[in-house]
Design a protein around this motif. Structure first.
Motif, PDB file in Angstrom:
ATOM      1  N   ALA A  18     -62.739 -22.653  -4.060  1.00 65.19           N
ATOM      2  CA  ALA A  18     -63.177 -23.950  -3.494  1.00 65.19           C
ATOM      3  C   ALA A  18     -62.518 -24.749  -4.192  1.00 65.19           C
ATOM      4  O   ALA A  18     -61.281 -25.379  -3.878  1.00 65.19           O
ATOM      5  N   PHE A  19     -62.413 -24.939  -5.809  1.00 63.70           N
ATOM      6  CA  PHE A  19     -61.512 -25.473  -6.672  1.00 63.70           C
ATOM      7  C   PHE A  19     -60.350 -25.305  -6.111  1.00 63.70           C
ATOM      8  O   PHE A  19     -59.302 -26.051  -6.117  1.00 63.70           O
ATOM      9  N   THR A 253     -66.007 -32.345   2.414  1.00 66.67           N
ATOM     10  CA  THR A 253     -66.824 -33.326   2.584  1.00 66.67           C
ATOM     11  C   THR A 253     -66.761 -34.025   1.331  1.00 66.67           C
ATOM     12  O   THR A 253     -66.575 -33.662   0.349  1.00 66.67           O
ATOM     13  N   PHE A 254     -66.646 -35.587   1.565  1.00 63.92           N
ATOM     14  CA  PHE A 254     -66.540 -36.631   0.535  1.00 63.92           C
ATOM     15  C   PHE A 254     -67.216 -37.620   0.545  1.00 63.92           C
ATOM     16  O   PHE A 254     -66.791 -39.057   0.493  1.00 63.92           O
ATOM     17  N   THR A 255     -68.035 -37.404   0.878  1.00 64.01           N
ATOM     18  CA  THR A 255     -69.232 -38.799   0.531  1.00 64.01           C
ATOM     19  C   THR A 255     -70.663 -38.430  -0.852  1.00 64.01           C
ATOM     20  O   THR A 255     -70.563 -38.593  -1.542  1.00 64.01           O
ATOM     21  N   ARG A 274     -77.077 -27.562 -11.247  1.00 66.51           N
ATOM     22  CA  ARG A 274     -75.792 -26.588 -11.148  1.00 66.51           C
ATOM     23  C   ARG A 274     -74.248 -26.965 -10.251  1.00 66.51           C
ATOM     24  O   ARG A 274     -74.532 -27.909  -8.976  1.00 66.51           O
ATOM     25  N   LEU A 275     -73.920 -26.557 -10.786  1.00 70.16           N
ATOM     26  CA  LEU A 275     -72.202 -26.331  -9.818  1.00 70.16           C
ATOM     27  C   LEU A 275     -72.675 -26.463  -8.406  1.00 70.16           C
ATOM     28  O   LEU A 275     -72.445 -25.290  -8.360  1.00 70.16           O
ATOM     29  N   SER A 276     -71.785 -27.318  -7.303  1.00 70.59           N
ATOM     30  CA  SER A 276     -71.957 -26.767  -6.062  1.00 70.59           C
ATOM     31  C   SER A 276     -70.572 -26.874  -5.485  1.00 70.59           C
ATOM     32  O   SER A 276     -69.469 -26.784  -6.544  1.00 70.59           O
ATOM     33  N   LEU A 277     -70.310 -26.117  -4.573  1.00 70.22           N
ATOM     34  CA  LEU A 277     -68.664 -26.096  -3.590  1.00 70.22           C
ATOM     35  C   LEU A 277     -68.274 -27.676  -3.754  1.00 70.22           C
ATOM     36  O   LEU A 277     -66.931 -27.534  -4.112  1.00 70.22           O
ATOM     37  N   GLY A 278     -69.249 -28.776  -3.185  1.00 70.82           N
ATOM     38  CA  GLY A 278     -68.610 -30.057  -2.975  1.00 70.82           C
ATOM     39  C   GLY A 278     -68.283 -30.730  -4.723  1.00 70.82           C
ATOM     40  O   GLY A 278     -67.267 -31.214  -4.924  1.00 70.82           O
TER      41      GLY A 278
END
Length: 372
Positions: A18-19, A253-255, A274-278
């Motif tokens: 994802a990154f 998505t970016f909100t 924890r780190l997430s995809l977003g």
């Protein structure tokens, strides 16, 4: 059933994937000047539909790609975050309208804000912080209670997912895989064709914007819905989608992710964070835009020149944060990721965003004319 170490490895794969895709997303947006707000502004002010065609091409590719993945059985479309059984039409319209007004006042949507940060725009940093805070308020604070007691109570409920494909399959009794692909082609192909027949549209920049960004949305769906899917998680013994905040299949998505990024930064020592995809996608877009800006010598520091400019950006950021959460997504979350699902709520949210942006642009033009 995968073991715990396998789960950790799969989660890392999803996060790194994802990154990487988000870095590419940020670089492409910076390179091509892709911008939903800019596309609407171009049409309203000059009649130029070039950037609108970029969006149409990206949306068409995303729709066709998602339908193909679903028809092939690589992802389960009903598990998408946009495939709820409720058509949240009022939330989508109201939230979309607020978001559309906000993105005009703040000089761009959430994704554009991240790209501008990467290119050295300090105004975008302020927008990021205000939007993230207001999104948190809309997710868990006072605005969340108000939203839950008002617009979220107005909806149309269905027996299955509220998407065009699922509704058509249920009404006609047709096999779902074929309907998924057929509906994707019926919606996606006209979007692609309309984009490509535009005079002078077919060039490297426009094709990169449309094909590149649309393809990235499809790739993130595959990453989250196929690579990150576990049929039986060793801890819960239930189906799970790794590295997602919602526990469902997600795309860009970016909100909400802006709020989650702020949470992760502030509560990093909390083991539950924890780190997430977003969150990694937020970092990736900034990094991709910065890399391209530096490589092309377009990195420039920029700040506010007037108090009015600061006020407009702050108000716009708050409207985007509250509006994006209320509408269940932004110009990327609903405008590309959600639309690729053929979600009724996503189409409604896009209509609200466009309407809000047009109103804000018309108001700005009126104020400019009045001041002359």
């Amino acid at each position: 059933m995968p073991s715990a170490p396998d789960i950790d490895q799969m989660t890392a794969t999803v996060l790194w994937g994802a990154f990487a895709l988000s870095v590419l997303f940020g670089a492409i947006v910076h390179r091509t000047r892709y911008c939903t707000m800019g596309a609407i502004a171009d049409v309203v002010t000059t009649g130029d539909a070039t950037r609108l065609r970029q969006w149409a091409l990206a949306a068409g590719v995303a729709v066709i790609g998602f339908g193909a993945l679903a028809a092939a059985g690589w992802i389960e479309p009903a598990d998408s975050i946009y495939a709820g059984t409720r058509w949240m039409w009022l939330s989508a319209l109201v939230g979309g309208g607020l978001f559309g007004i906000g993105m005009v006042m703040a000089s761009g949507c959430g994704s554009k804000t991240l790209v501008r940060i990467g290119a050295g725009n300090l105004k975008a940093v302020v927008v990021f912080l205000a939007m993230a805070l207001s999104a948190s308020v809309a997710l868990r604070g006072v605005a969340a209670v108000a939203r839950d007691r008002t617009v979220d109570r107005v909806f149309v409920a269905f027996d299955g997912p509220a998407t065009l494909a699922h509704l058509a399959a249920g009404a006609g009794g047709w096999p779902l895989p074929w309907v998924l692909l057929g509906a994707a082609l019926l919606v996606g192909v006209p979007l692609v064709v309309w984009a490509l027949i535009g005079r002078g549209f077919v060039n490297a920049t426009n094709l990169l914007a449309g094909l590149g960004l649309g393809g990235i949305i499809v790739a993130v769906w595959w990453l989250s819905g196929h690579v990150g899917h576990v049929a039986e998680h060793p801890e819960t013994l239930e189906s799970a989608y790794l590295a997602t905040r919602s526990g469902r299949m997600e795309a860009l998505t970016f909100t909400g992710p802006l709020a989650h990024t702020l949470d992760w930064l502030m509560f990093f020592s909390d083991r539950s964070q924890r780190l997430s995809l977003g969150v990694v996608s937020v970092a990736g877009v900034i990094g991709g835009a910065a890399a391209h800006a530096l490589a092309t010598r377009q990195f420039r520091w920029e700040g506010f020149r007037t108090t009015e400019d600061l006020a407009n950006h702050l108000i716009g950021a708050v409207l985007m944060g509250v509006g994006g959460v209320t509408a269940l997504g932004c110009t990327i979350g609903q405008g590309l990721s959600g639309v690729s699902n053929l979600s009724l709520t996503s189409f409604t949210a896009v209509a609200g965003i466009v309407a809000g942006a047009v109103v804000a642009l018309k108001y700005q033009a009126w104020r400019l004319e009045k001041s002359l």
